[in-house]
Design a protein around this motif. Structure first.
Motif, PDB file in Angstrom:
ATOM      1  N   ASN A 320       0.824  -1.220   0.000  1.00  0.00           N
ATOM      2  CA  ASN A 320       0.000   0.000   0.000  1.00  0.00           C
ATOM      3  C   ASN A 320       0.860   1.274   0.000  1.00  0.00           C
ATOM      4  O   ASN A 320       0.842   2.088   0.927  1.00  0.00           O
ATOM      5  CB  ASN A 320      -0.928   0.022   1.210  1.00  0.00           C
ATOM      6  N   PHE A 321       1.643   1.457  -1.071  1.00  0.00           N
ATOM      7  CA  PHE A 321       2.368   2.717  -1.220  1.00  0.00           C
ATOM      8  C   PHE A 321       1.482   3.715  -1.983  1.00  0.00           C
ATOM      9  O   PHE A 321       0.929   3.385  -3.034  1.00  0.00           O
ATOM     10  CB  PHE A 321       3.683   2.490  -1.981  1.00  0.00           C
ATOM     11  N   SER A 322       1.399   4.917  -1.484  1.00  0.00           N
ATOM     12  CA  SER A 322       0.504   5.917  -2.071  1.00  0.00           C
ATOM     13  C   SER A 322       1.043   6.419  -3.402  1.00  0.00           C
ATOM     14  O   SER A 322       2.252   6.638  -3.573  1.00  0.00           O
ATOM     15  CB  SER A 322       0.332   7.094  -1.102  1.00  0.00           C
ATOM     16  N   ARG A 323       0.101   6.628  -4.340  1.00  0.00           N
ATOM     17  CA  ARG A 323       0.471   7.170  -5.662  1.00  0.00           C
ATOM     18  C   ARG A 323       0.688   8.693  -5.577  1.00  0.00           C
ATOM     19  O   ARG A 323       1.529   9.241  -6.252  1.00  0.00           O
ATOM     20  CB  ARG A 323      -0.645   6.837  -6.650  1.00  0.00           C
ATOM     21  N   GLU A 324      -0.085   9.361  -4.723  1.00  0.00           N
ATOM     22  CA  GLU A 324       0.001  10.803  -4.582  1.00  0.00           C
ATOM     23  C   GLU A 324       0.780  11.162  -3.331  1.00  0.00           C
ATOM     24  O   GLU A 324       0.610  10.539  -2.282  1.00  0.00           O
ATOM     25  CB  GLU A 324      -1.387  11.434  -4.514  1.00  0.00           C
ATOM     26  N   ASN A 325       1.600  12.191  -3.467  1.00  0.00           N
ATOM     27  CA  ASN A 325       2.345  12.716  -2.326  1.00  0.00           C
ATOM     28  C   ASN A 325       1.442  13.619  -1.495  1.00  0.00           C
ATOM     29  O   ASN A 325       0.373  14.064  -1.964  1.00  0.00           O
ATOM     30  CB  ASN A 325       3.579  13.494  -2.807  1.00  0.00           C
ATOM     31  N   ASN A 331       3.735  10.641  -7.500  1.00  0.00           N
ATOM     32  CA  ASN A 331       4.978   9.873  -7.369  1.00  0.00           C
ATOM     33  C   ASN A 331       4.939   8.767  -8.426  1.00  0.00           C
ATOM     34  O   ASN A 331       4.268   7.755  -8.254  1.00  0.00           O
ATOM     35  CB  ASN A 331       5.108   9.275  -5.968  1.00  0.00           C
ATOM     36  N   ASN A 334       5.764   4.837  -7.707  1.00  0.00           N
ATOM     37  CA  ASN A 334       4.905   3.973  -6.880  1.00  0.00           C
ATOM     38  C   ASN A 334       3.741   3.422  -7.699  1.00  0.00           C
ATOM     39  O   ASN A 334       2.792   4.133  -8.010  1.00  0.00           O
ATOM     40  CB  ASN A 334       4.350   4.755  -5.690  1.00  0.00           C
TER      41      ASN A 334
END
Length: 369
Positions: A320-325, A331, A334
């Motif tokens: 679950n790494f976020s696409r948005e910073n 990002n 990711n």
């Protein structure tokens, strides 16, 4: 009648600490029955006697005939003691008779023989049941003692009744040989039954090896070892008879004992073969179990080999790494595939192709054979 083996242990424990020649009534002993066959070349008289005195008087009145006194059952010690007194049987020999667990042997004294043989049967429970047969020879008589009413000597009785062969013309030592020979010949059908049973166990092993089969194999192996313990002293007994003096066994009769010796050697060979066969069945069972375990491990290995790469892939996409910073920027490193319109279907096709490729690889390697 099959005697439980615990009875033999009871008989042994009963004798512990007793004086030599001590006689006791065995547990569950049958009533003593007396069977007499008196014959010569021209006449035969066969009768069961209720009174021992009447039987002994009949034998004394006919010294020219040969007599076979068959004593069955040890329930009446008085009759047994009277027989021992009238036929000069030593108390230690009578003790060996009644104890009913002696190994095959022969003793020679004053031109007479005392022999012990063991009659064997293969019971429906696939066990070896052995009964002791004690044999005494005298000038014109043969005495046999056995604890049971049933035996394997009926073929010999039929030969005597029918006057077949030379048994009614030969001396009593020939009758003792004939008794021993019939007992020994009875081992062959027992061994044939045991061979059939071993073949049956082998077929069961090839069909489906179970723990129950192993238990049956180990049981019959114990019975073969027991039979081996019986037949080896039987051979030694016959060998000792062949070394007897001509006064005990005439030279013209020793050829018959040599034939019986050959039979004992054949039986020993068969017993040794069956002993090795039973050991081979144990090894076959263990080999089948190992092969079966290897097949199971192979299947599990194939399944694991197929699903480990799939688990690796779905494990990566499950992170679950976020696409948005946090500042709203993107990002791009990711999981860029998460926003592809056909990413899910593409990944499923990729995983399916991976599965098919692995199956083809395992097939080429022969894992499915």
């Amino acid at each position: 009648m099959v005697k439980p083996r615990i009875l033999q242990q009871n008989k042994i424990s009963t004798k512990v600490g007793q004086k030599p020649g001590f006689l006791f009534r065995p547990e569950n002993a049958f009533d003593t029955r007396l069977f007499l066959i008196s014959f010569d070349e021209f006449e035969l008289v066969e009768k069961e006697y209720e009174s021992y005195d009447e039987l002994f008087a009949y034998m004394q009145q006919r010294p020219h005939q040969r007599h076979w006194l068959d004593v069955r059952g040890y329930g009446n010690l008085e009759i047994l003691e009277n027989i021992a007194r009238d036929f000069n049987i030593h108390p230690l020999q009578l003790e060996d008779v009644i104890s009913d667990y002696q190994r095959p042997k022969v003793e020679e004294e004053s031109g007479s023989l005392f022999m012990i043989s063991r009659m064997v049967t293969f019971t429906p429970k696939k066990l070896i049941d052995d009964d002791q047969l004690s044999i005494f020879t005298g000038p014109n008589y043969v005495l046999t003692f056995q604890s049971d009413y049933e035996d394997c000597l009926n073929p010999l009785r039929l030969r005597i009744r029918g006057g077949k062969g030379i048994i009614r013309k030969r001396p009593v030592v020939y009758m003792a040989y004939a008794i021993m020979d019939v007992v020994l010949d009875h081992y062959f059908p027992v061994l044939a039954e045991m061979s059939d049973y071993l073949d049956e166990l082998e077929d069961c092993l090839f069909k489906q090896p179970k723990k129950e089969i192993l238990s049956r194999i180990l049981s019959v192996k114990r019975e073969i070892v027991k039979l081996r313990r019986i037949i080896w002293p039987e051979r030694d007994k016959i060998s000792e008879l062949l070394r007897s003096s001509p006064e005990v066994i005439p030279d013209d009769l020793k050829i018959y004992f040599r034939d019986t010796y050959d039979h004992s050697v054949q039986i020993i060979d068969l017993v040794e073969n069956y002993k090795e066969m039973s050991g081979s069945l144990v090894e076959l069972y263990l080999s089948n179990i190992n092969n079966r375990m290897n097949e199971i491990m192979k299947v599990l290995t194939i399944i694991s080999s197929i699903f480990i790469p799939l688990s690796f892939i779905v494990g990566i996409y499950g992170m679950n790494f976020s696409r948005e910073n946090p500042d709203g920027s993107i990002n791009y490193l990711n999981m860029p595939e998460l926003y592809q319109p056909y990413g899910y279907i593409t990944l499923l096709f990729l995983m399916g192709a991976l599965i098919l490729g692995q199956i083809y690889f395992f097939y080429r390697k022969g894992w499915f054979k």
